[in-house]
Structures are given as structure tokens and as C-alpha cells.
Design an enzyme around this catalytic site. Structure first.
Site, short mmCIF file in Angstrom:
data_model
loop_
_atom_site.label_atom_id
_atom_site.label_comp_id
_atom_site.label_asym_id
_atom_site.label_seq_id
_atom_site.Cartn_x
_atom_site.Cartn_y
_atom_site.Cartn_z
CB SER A 28 38.49 59.89 70.89
OG SER A 28 37.38 60.67 70.52
CG HIS A 137 37.94 65.10 72.68
ND1 HIS A 137 37.27 64.17 73.44
CD2 HIS A 137 38.26 64.47 71.51
CE1 HIS A 137 37.20 63.03 72.77
NE2 HIS A 137 37.79 63.19 71.60
#
Length: 255
Positions: A28, A137
Site C-alpha cells: 500500500s 483499495h
């Protein structure tokens, strides 16, 4: 920004001791630190991109959204749970694949809570909320993705000096355009972390080092690749990590 700053600083501390990675990966927001580590982005450009990304995500979903993690169920089962509990008013999506039996979900707080309850009822070993206040996401992040894309279009991204493990495709990337695209697309798409680290393992990586902060990806690597060595800065000093890297290199050179 704090996560990025800590990881970038600790990577520099290792570099000052002569530690040089053969591959880099970042989960991430960690992907921006990895982009700095492989030379694709300067520290300043990465920091500005992280700020644009974070500000856009918080602006899009200031409250009422988040993420959870389901342990003990495979990705298809978690996807079925997300489909069962998600509604137009309370959307939910399966997201990050951290391990074959560790899958994240993103959506409204109500949908996340329903999913975690159902996961436990269907046999999950554990189902918990994550300390994340946005639905990262997943397709809900299409707006922030577009903002980051517009920003990174103005930034020079260099060809990585060493392979960069991408978040979206779970593959090693070797071109500037591929790194830029992965950083952009991962905002609204799942992190395929297990696939990315599995590719590194298949390429011969046998020492995984996690920089600050935390130890979560170190624990994932230790579980997935028990025959490999795993180190974590949170559990040891930079000098100790440097010694381990040197030992591993000496062992490889001597068969």
C-alpha cells in the site's frame, strides 16, 4: 505521511550501513517508499505524491467507512461474503490478499461489521476491524486514483535500478511507466501482496527485511516462506540487520 517517513528514513539508515537490496516491495503506502528505494522516485516527489494521495482519500470519505481483515477463509469465500452483505447504500468489496487465508474488505462501517460477523459464522479463525478510516483499495477510490494520476503525470519517474514488486499485478516491474501505473492503480485496486512476495521468493530471494514501522509484513513472509530468513527493524537494530545481510551474502558466495 508518518508511515512513509518512517519507512524511508529507516531504509536510509540501513543504506548508510552498506545494506543494498536486490529487490524492493512495499504494501500500500509502502510502495512509495519502495519506489524511492529503487530510484524510481526522489524522496521529495514521493512525499508530495503521498500527501496528494492521502488528502484525496480523506476528502472523498471523511467518515463512515473503513476496512476489516478476515483470517482463515480463502479469497473466493470472502468475496462471496462481501457480495452477500454489500448493498448500494452500504457497498463492500474484497480487497487486499495479504496471504492465502488473510483477505481484507473495504466499504461502509456497517457493511464491514456485517461482513466480519458473517465471516466468523462461516468459520473464519479471526475477523477484525483495521485501523483505517477510508475504504482503501476498492472501486470507491476511483476519484482519489484520478487525482493521484493527474499529479504523477507531472512527476518524473525513473527506471527502477532494481526490480520493484508491484501491488496490483503481483509481479516485478522494471520500467518507469510500470512503476507509475502501479502506484496509481493500487489506490482503487487490491494489493496482491502474497503474489508479489511469492514471485520474489521464486526469483531466489531468501532474506526478507521489513523496515519501520511494524512487523506485519515480516510475519507474513515468515509464515509464507518458512525456509527463508526474515528480519524486522522493529525487533532489531540497523547494525544487527546489516550483520544478517552480510552473513547471508557470505553464505551465498560460499555455496
Amino acid at each position: 505521511m508518518a508511515l512513509f517517513s518512517a519507512s524511508a528514513a529507516s531504509f536510509r539508515a540501513l543504506g548508510a550501513l552498506g545494506v543494498r537490496p536486490d529487490h524492493v516491495a512495499g504494501h500500500s503506502i509502502g510502495a512509495f517508499s519502495a519506489a524511492v528505494a529503487c530510484g524510481a522516485l526522489t524522496l521529495g516527489d514521493a512525499a508530495r505524491a503521498v500527501r496528494v494521495r492521502g488528502t484525496a482519500m480523506e476528502r472523498a470519505y471523511p467518515a463512515g467507512y473503513g476496512m476489516g481483515a478476515v483470517l482463515g477463509l480463502p479469497e473466493p469465500e470472502v468475496a462471496a461474503i462481501a457480495e452477500a452483505v454489500g448493498t448500494p447504500a452500504d457497498p463492500l468489496y474484497p480487497t487486499n490478499v495479504n496471504a492465502p487465508l488473510q483477505i481484507a474488505v473495504s466499504g461502509t462501517d456497517r457493511a464491514v461489521d456485517r461482513a466480519l460477523t458473517l465471516a466468523l459464522a462461516r468459520g473464519a479463525a479471526k475477523a477484525v476491524r483495521l485501523a483505517v478510516s477510508v475504504p482503501a483499495h476498492c472501486p470507491l477510490m476511483s476519484g482519489p486514483e484520478a487525482e493521484l494520476a493527474a499529479h504523477l503525470a507531472t512527476v518524473e519517474v525513473a527506471r527502477p535500478a532494481i526490480p520493484f514488486a508491484g501491488n496490483v499485478g503481483g509481479r516485478t516491474l522494471r520500467t518507469a511507466d510500470a512503476v507509475r501505473d502501479d502506484l496509481i492503480r493500487s489506490v482503487a485496486r487490491p494489493v496482491r501482496w502474497h503474489e508479489a512476495t511469492s514471485v520474489l521468493h521464486e526469483r531466489g530471494v531468501d532474506l526478507f527485511v521489513q523496515v519501520l514501522p511494524g512487523d506485519s509484513v515480516a510475519r507474513l513472509a515468515a509464515a509464507a516462506f518458512p525456509e527463508s530468513r526474515v528480519a524486522c527493524l522493529q525487533a532489531g537494530s540497523p547494525e544487527r540487520i546489516s550483520e544478517l545481510v552480510a552473513w547471508t551474502g557470505h553464505r551465498a558466495e560460499n555455496g
